[in-house]
Design a protein around this motif. Sequence first.
Motif, PDB file in Angstrom:
ATOM      1  N   ILE A  23       0.839  -1.208   0.000  1.00  0.00           N
ATOM      2  CA  ILE A  23       0.000   0.000   0.000  1.00  0.00           C
ATOM      3  C   ILE A  23       0.870   1.253   0.000  1.00  0.00           C
ATOM      4  CG2 ILE A  23      -1.620   1.350   1.381  1.00  0.00           C
ATOM      5  CD1 ILE A  23      -2.916  -0.932  -0.097  1.00  0.00           C
ATOM      6  N   LEU A  24       1.983   1.205   0.729  1.00  0.00           N
ATOM      7  CA  LEU A  24       2.917   2.335   0.743  1.00  0.00           C
ATOM      8  C   LEU A  24       3.496   2.573  -0.646  1.00  0.00           C
ATOM      9  CD1 LEU A  24       4.563   4.480   2.269  1.00  0.00           C
ATOM     10  CD2 LEU A  24       6.262   2.685   2.738  1.00  0.00           C
ATOM     11  N   LEU A  25       3.853   1.498  -1.347  1.00  0.00           N
ATOM     12  CA  LEU A  25       4.411   1.639  -2.691  1.00  0.00           C
ATOM     13  C   LEU A  25       3.396   2.216  -3.670  1.00  0.00           C
ATOM     14  CD1 LEU A  25       6.429  -1.709  -2.993  1.00  0.00           C
ATOM     15  CD2 LEU A  25       7.319   0.595  -2.564  1.00  0.00           C
ATOM     16  N   ILE A  26       2.122   1.890  -3.472  1.00  0.00           N
ATOM     17  CA  ILE A  26       1.073   2.405  -4.360  1.00  0.00           C
ATOM     18  C   ILE A  26       0.801   3.879  -4.079  1.00  0.00           C
ATOM     19  CG2 ILE A  26      -1.408   2.248  -4.880  1.00  0.00           C
ATOM     20  CD1 ILE A  26      -1.121  -0.782  -4.542  1.00  0.00           C
ATOM     21  N   THR A  27       0.784   4.240  -2.810  1.00  0.00           N
ATOM     22  CA  THR A  27       0.463   5.621  -2.451  1.00  0.00           C
ATOM     23  C   THR A  27       1.670   6.551  -2.526  1.00  0.00           C
ATOM     24  OG1 THR A  27       0.831   5.089  -0.109  1.00  0.00           O
ATOM     25  CG2 THR A  27      -1.427   4.933  -0.944  1.00  0.00           C
ATOM     26  N   LEU A  28       2.876   5.997  -2.567  1.00  0.00           N
ATOM     27  CA  LEU A  28       4.090   6.822  -2.575  1.00  0.00           C
ATOM     28  C   LEU A  28       4.133   7.823  -3.733  1.00  0.00           C
ATOM     29  CD1 LEU A  28       6.665   7.227  -0.903  1.00  0.00           C
ATOM     30  CD2 LEU A  28       7.811   5.609  -2.417  1.00  0.00           C
ATOM     31  N   PRO A  29       3.808   7.410  -4.973  1.00  0.00           N
ATOM     32  CA  PRO A  29       3.816   8.408  -6.062  1.00  0.00           C
ATOM     33  C   PRO A  29       2.805   9.522  -5.865  1.00  0.00           C
ATOM     34  CG  PRO A  29       3.843   6.174  -6.939  1.00  0.00           C
ATOM     35  CD  PRO A  29       3.553   6.060  -5.486  1.00  0.00           C
ATOM     36  N   MET A  30       1.736   9.254  -5.107  1.00  0.00           N
ATOM     37  CA  MET A  30       0.712  10.262  -4.885  1.00  0.00           C
ATOM     38  C   MET A  30       1.198  11.374  -3.968  1.00  0.00           C
ATOM     39  SD  MET A  30      -2.530   7.666  -4.445  1.00  0.00           S
ATOM     40  CE  MET A  30      -3.737   8.989  -4.271  1.00  0.00           C
ATOM     41  N   TRP A  31       2.321  11.178  -3.310  1.00  0.00           N
ATOM     42  CA  TRP A  31       2.896  12.228  -2.475  1.00  0.00           C
ATOM     43  C   TRP A  31       3.474  13.352  -3.333  1.00  0.00           C
ATOM     44  CZ3 TRP A  31       6.052   9.095   1.731  1.00  0.00           C
ATOM     45  CH2 TRP A  31       5.164   8.252   2.411  1.00  0.00           C
ATOM     46  N   ILE A  32       3.767  13.028  -4.602  1.00  0.00           N
ATOM     47  CA  ILE A  32       4.288  14.021  -5.539  1.00  0.00           C
ATOM     48  C   ILE A  32       3.101  14.676  -6.244  1.00  0.00           C
ATOM     49  CG2 ILE A  32       5.813  14.394  -7.520  1.00  0.00           C
ATOM     50  CD1 ILE A  32       7.228  11.794  -6.753  1.00  0.00           C
ATOM     51  N   ASN A  33       3.214  15.944  -6.521  1.00  0.00           N
ATOM     52  CA  ASN A  33       2.142  16.676  -7.188  1.00  0.00           C
ATOM     53  C   ASN A  33       1.752  16.005  -8.505  1.00  0.00           C
ATOM     54  OD1 ASN A  33       1.228  18.996  -9.186  1.00  0.00           O
ATOM     55  ND2 ASN A  33       0.803  19.688  -7.090  1.00  0.00           N
ATOM     56  N   MET A  34       0.450  15.923  -8.749  1.00  0.00           N
ATOM     57  CA  MET A  34      -0.055  15.248  -9.934  1.00  0.00           C
ATOM     58  C   MET A  34       0.430  15.912 -11.226  1.00  0.00           C
ATOM     59  SD  MET A  34      -4.032  14.364 -10.939  1.00  0.00           S
ATOM     60  CE  MET A  34      -4.312  13.472  -9.401  1.00  0.00           C
ATOM     61  N   LEU A  35       0.593  17.211 -11.192  1.00  0.00           N
ATOM     62  CA  LEU A  35       1.080  17.935 -12.367  1.00  0.00           C
ATOM     63  C   LEU A  35       2.507  17.525 -12.706  1.00  0.00           C
ATOM     64  CD1 LEU A  35       0.357  20.159 -14.419  1.00  0.00           C
ATOM     65  CD2 LEU A  35       1.318  21.822 -12.820  1.00  0.00           C
TER      66      LEU A  35
END
Length: 279
Positions: free
Chosen positions: A98-110
């Motif tokens: 779950i951490l690996l999946i949510t990790l990219p979401m910590w970076i701005n979507m733009l």
Amino acid sequence: MKKMQQLALPYLIWSILMLLLPMLLIVFYSVITSGNTIIPFRLTLEHYVRFFTDPDFLLILWRSLSIALETTIICLLLGYPIAYYIARCDEKRQNLLILLITLPMWINMLVRTNAWIGILSNDGVLVQFLSLIGFHDVQILYTRTAVLIGMVYNFLPFMILQIHTSLSKMDNSLIEAAADLGANRAQTFWRVTFPLSMPGVVSGIALVFLPSVSSFFIPKLLGGGQFFLIGNVIENQFITVGEWNFGSAISVIIALIMMLLMMLVRKAEKKSAVQEDRS
């Protein structure tokens, strides 16, 4: 009780100023047009009539709904197996995945979407790989495919997390009972696991479909201005053309469509919850 109401007062004021008031202004702008020196504006529905009588805008609306539907289907087909696998892992591995999946979401979507420009460009990794396996002169960037890839990449985690939540809450004794009654894995999945995961599926569909319909910067970046969705039309009316009234009318139409879809999703959630209680 009065103390709790007083604590909620700042949030209520904030909601009125930041949510309700802007929406009322958008609705107001959508039903007015310029008047004369005596009456500065007059009420009208011509902006709505213009939208529904112009085939180009209807085509863009249909394109937005269709690509949002494609995004949702792909996210569901990819997200369900991933969520199912994660739910069957032990707790420690689940937390890591779950951490690996949510990790990219910590970076701005733009920022994440901008990164795909380099990947999908003619000199990018994906095009170079396709060339190595025999697919030459492939153009991905600034196409519908590029927009679809960007949509799926950005919204797939929402589908995975919602389905995983439903699967992780499922009582495993029901699966054992189905096996004891002679059901094989396929029968157990379709008759026990999948129906019990429907609340997560429905929530995931809502969280993917609704933002996909109104997304504007993904088509703008990966479509290169050549692939317009309804969100791009709204942005264009406000920023480039300067027709705030018509842009407001389109915004109200999309808001009504999204509210209708949310009502349908909520109804489906209640129906799935009732079926889960019966089971």
